[in-house]
Design a protein around this motif. Structure first.
Motif, PDB file in Angstrom:
ATOM      1  N   ASP A  85       0.819  -1.211   0.000  1.00 55.39           N
ATOM      2  CA  ASP A  85       0.000   0.000   0.000  1.00 55.39           C
ATOM      3  C   ASP A  85       0.854   1.263   0.000  1.00 55.39           C
ATOM      4  O   ASP A  85       0.427   2.290  -0.505  1.00 55.39           O
ATOM      5  N   ILE A  86       2.064   1.179   0.547  1.00 57.36           N
ATOM      6  CA  ILE A  86       2.959   2.339   0.511  1.00 57.36           C
ATOM      7  C   ILE A  86       3.983   2.188  -0.618  1.00 57.36           C
ATOM      8  O   ILE A  86       5.009   2.865  -0.628  1.00 57.36           O
ATOM      9  N   ASP A  87       3.691   1.283  -1.556  1.00 55.62           N
ATOM     10  CA  ASP A  87       4.497   1.065  -2.765  1.00 55.62           C
ATOM     11  C   ASP A  87       5.895   0.532  -2.454  1.00 55.62           C
ATOM     12  O   ASP A  87       6.877   0.926  -3.055  1.00 55.62           O
ATOM     13  N   LYS A  88       5.952  -0.394  -1.500  1.00 54.82           N
ATOM     14  CA  LYS A  88       7.202  -1.078  -1.169  1.00 54.82           C
ATOM     15  C   LYS A  88       6.997  -2.569  -1.345  1.00 54.82           C
ATOM     16  O   LYS A  88       5.909  -3.093  -1.152  1.00 54.82           O
ATOM     17  N   SER A  89       8.065  -3.245  -1.706  1.00 60.30           N
ATOM     18  CA  SER A  89       8.025  -4.695  -1.859  1.00 60.30           C
ATOM     19  C   SER A  89       7.795  -5.355  -0.503  1.00 60.30           C
ATOM     20  O   SER A  89       8.261  -4.856   0.535  1.00 60.30           O
ATOM     21  N   GLY A  90       7.126  -6.488  -0.516  1.00 62.09           N
ATOM     22  CA  GLY A  90       6.904  -7.240   0.714  1.00 62.09           C
ATOM     23  C   GLY A  90       8.194  -7.745   1.336  1.00 62.09           C
ATOM     24  O   GLY A  90       8.247  -8.033   2.537  1.00 62.09           O
ATOM     25  N   TRP A  91       9.242  -7.839   0.539  1.00 61.71           N
ATOM     26  CA  TRP A  91      10.535  -8.273   1.055  1.00 61.71           C
ATOM     27  C   TRP A  91      11.082  -7.292   2.095  1.00 61.71           C
ATOM     28  O   TRP A  91      11.932  -7.651   2.907  1.00 61.71           O
ATOM     29  N   TRP A  92      10.598  -6.055   2.076  1.00 58.26           N
ATOM     30  CA  TRP A  92      11.037  -5.074   3.065  1.00 58.26           C
ATOM     31  C   TRP A  92      10.600  -5.458   4.477  1.00 58.26           C
ATOM     32  O   TRP A  92      11.093  -4.889   5.446  1.00 58.26           O
ATOM     33  N   SER A  93       9.702  -6.419   4.613  1.00 59.33           N
ATOM     34  CA  SER A  93       9.285  -6.825   5.959  1.00 59.33           C
ATOM     35  C   SER A  93      10.450  -7.453   6.731  1.00 59.33           C
ATOM     36  O   SER A  93      10.427  -7.485   7.960  1.00 59.33           O
ATOM     37  N   PHE A  94      11.476  -7.902   6.017  1.00 55.73           N
ATOM     38  CA  PHE A  94      12.649  -8.458   6.695  1.00 55.73           C
ATOM     39  C   PHE A  94      13.484  -7.385   7.384  1.00 55.73           C
ATOM     40  O   PHE A  94      14.430  -7.700   8.102  1.00 55.73           O
ATOM     41  N   ILE A  95      13.134  -6.124   7.187  1.00 56.28           N
ATOM     42  CA  ILE A  95      13.867  -5.043   7.839  1.00 56.28           C
ATOM     43  C   ILE A  95      13.777  -5.157   9.363  1.00 56.28           C
ATOM     44  O   ILE A  95      14.652  -4.665  10.077  1.00 56.28           O
ATOM     45  N   VAL A  96      12.754  -5.827   9.860  1.00 56.72           N
ATOM     46  CA  VAL A  96      12.616  -5.973  11.313  1.00 56.72           C
ATOM     47  C   VAL A  96      13.723  -6.841  11.902  1.00 56.72           C
ATOM     48  O   VAL A  96      13.898  -6.864  13.124  1.00 56.72           O
ATOM     49  N   ILE A  98      16.796  -6.229  11.558  1.00 55.88           N
ATOM     50  CA  ILE A  98      17.837  -5.304  12.003  1.00 55.88           C
ATOM     51  C   ILE A  98      17.427  -4.822  13.393  1.00 55.88           C
ATOM     52  O   ILE A  98      16.356  -4.240  13.556  1.00 55.88           O
ATOM     53  N   PRO A  99      18.253  -5.081  14.395  1.00 54.95           N
ATOM     54  CA  PRO A  99      17.870  -4.722  15.769  1.00 54.95           C
ATOM     55  C   PRO A  99      17.467  -3.254  15.914  1.00 54.95           C
ATOM     56  O   PRO A  99      18.126  -2.362  15.398  1.00 54.95           O
ATOM     57  N   LEU A 100      16.391  -3.031  16.596  1.00 54.14           N
ATOM     58  CA  LEU A 100      15.802  -1.752  16.972  1.00 54.14           C
ATOM     59  C   LEU A 100      15.445  -0.853  15.787  1.00 54.14           C
ATOM     60  O   LEU A 100      14.283  -0.560  15.571  1.00 54.14           O
ATOM     61  N   ILE A 101      16.425  -0.407  15.014  1.00 56.20           N
ATOM     62  CA  ILE A 101      16.145   0.543  13.935  1.00 56.20           C
ATOM     63  C   ILE A 101      15.218  -0.069  12.885  1.00 56.20           C
ATOM     64  O   ILE A 101      14.346   0.614  12.350  1.00 56.20           O
ATOM     65  N   GLY A 102      15.387  -1.361  12.604  1.00 58.96           N
ATOM     66  CA  GLY A 102      14.528  -2.020  11.630  1.00 58.96           C
ATOM     67  C   GLY A 102      13.077  -2.031  12.067  1.00 58.96           C
ATOM     68  O   GLY A 102      12.166  -1.766  11.279  1.00 58.96           O
ATOM     69  N   SER A 103      12.844  -2.308  13.331  1.00 54.71           N
ATOM     70  CA  SER A 103      11.475  -2.314  13.857  1.00 54.71           C
ATOM     71  C   SER A 103      10.869  -0.914  13.859  1.00 54.71           C
ATOM     72  O   SER A 103       9.678  -0.750  13.593  1.00 54.71           O
ATOM     73  N   LEU A 104      11.685   0.074  14.152  1.00 55.63           N
ATOM     74  CA  LEU A 104      11.186   1.448  14.138  1.00 55.63           C
ATOM     75  C   LEU A 104      10.818   1.899  12.729  1.00 55.63           C
ATOM     76  O   LEU A 104       9.792   2.563  12.536  1.00 55.63           O
ATOM     77  N   ILE A 105      11.630   1.545  11.752  1.00 48.35           N
ATOM     78  CA  ILE A 105      11.325   1.879  10.357  1.00 48.35           C
ATOM     79  C   ILE A 105      10.044   1.172   9.920  1.00 48.35           C
ATOM     80  O   ILE A 105       9.160   1.776   9.312  1.00 48.35           O
ATOM     81  N   TYR A 106       9.936  -0.106  10.264  1.00 48.15           N
ATOM     82  CA  TYR A 106       8.741  -0.871   9.896  1.00 48.15           C
ATOM     83  C   TYR A 106       7.492  -0.265  10.560  1.00 48.15           C
ATOM     84  O   TYR A 106       6.447  -0.138   9.921  1.00 48.15           O
ATOM     85  N   LEU A 107       7.597   0.108  11.816  1.00 50.31           N
ATOM     86  CA  LEU A 107       6.474   0.751  12.509  1.00 50.31           C
ATOM     87  C   LEU A 107       6.077   2.042  11.800  1.00 50.31           C
ATOM     88  O   LEU A 107       4.886   2.296  11.582  1.00 50.31           O
ATOM     89  N   TYR A 108       7.048   2.844  11.418  1.00 52.27           N
ATOM     90  CA  TYR A 108       6.763   4.076  10.683  1.00 52.27           C
ATOM     91  C   TYR A 108       6.011   3.771   9.387  1.00 52.27           C
ATOM     92  O   TYR A 108       5.035   4.446   9.058  1.00 52.27           O
TER      93      TYR A 108
END
Length: 126
Positions: A85-96, A98-108
């Motif tokens: 929905d925000i025009d990003k690939s589903g593969w970006w879900s693996f960003i979580v 990455i400790p802390l920063i990945g979860s914050l980016i995903y939350l955003y």
């Protein structure tokens, strides 16, 4: 909330398409409340069956485990569709991973409004 749960569960294995912010967060609320209920079921019904106190449940929690397993794939698919929905690939879900920063980016990203109109993943959801 129940409409979002119905939508997500009817798209159990559907990775294509988009899920808007409301669908995603109502689904997350549904999962949280369902998990909370299953913890009480484990503590109040299943623990006494195995001769344990509700407060000292040790070992597996069958109702919670089954619920988690049943909701695993819908959680993944709605997350992928939310990223679409925000025009990003589903593969970006693996960003979580990455400790802390990945979860914050995903939350955003999950809090961010979706792309207006059609994007590369399809038309805007309702």
């Amino acid at each position: 909330m129940f409409q979002a749960a119905d939508t997500v569960l009817s798209n159990y294995f559907t990775f294509s398409g988009r899920a808007n912010r409301a669908e995603y967060w109502w689904w997350m609320l549904f999962v949280f409340l369902t998990s909370l209920v299953m913890v009480f079921v484990d503590a109040l019904l299943i623990a006494p069956f195995f001769g344990q106190s509700a407060l000292t449940l040790k070992g597996p929690s069958p109702a919670s485990l089954v619920t988690s397993l049943l909701l695993f794939f819908p959680n993944i698919t709605v997350s992928v569709r939310r990223l679409h929905d925000i025009d990003k690939s589903g593969w970006w879900s693996f960003i979580v991973l990455i400790p802390l920063i990945g979860s914050l980016i995903y939350l955003y990203w999950t809090l961010k409004g979706g792309t207006q109109g059609t994007n590369s993943y399809g038309p805007a959801p309702y």
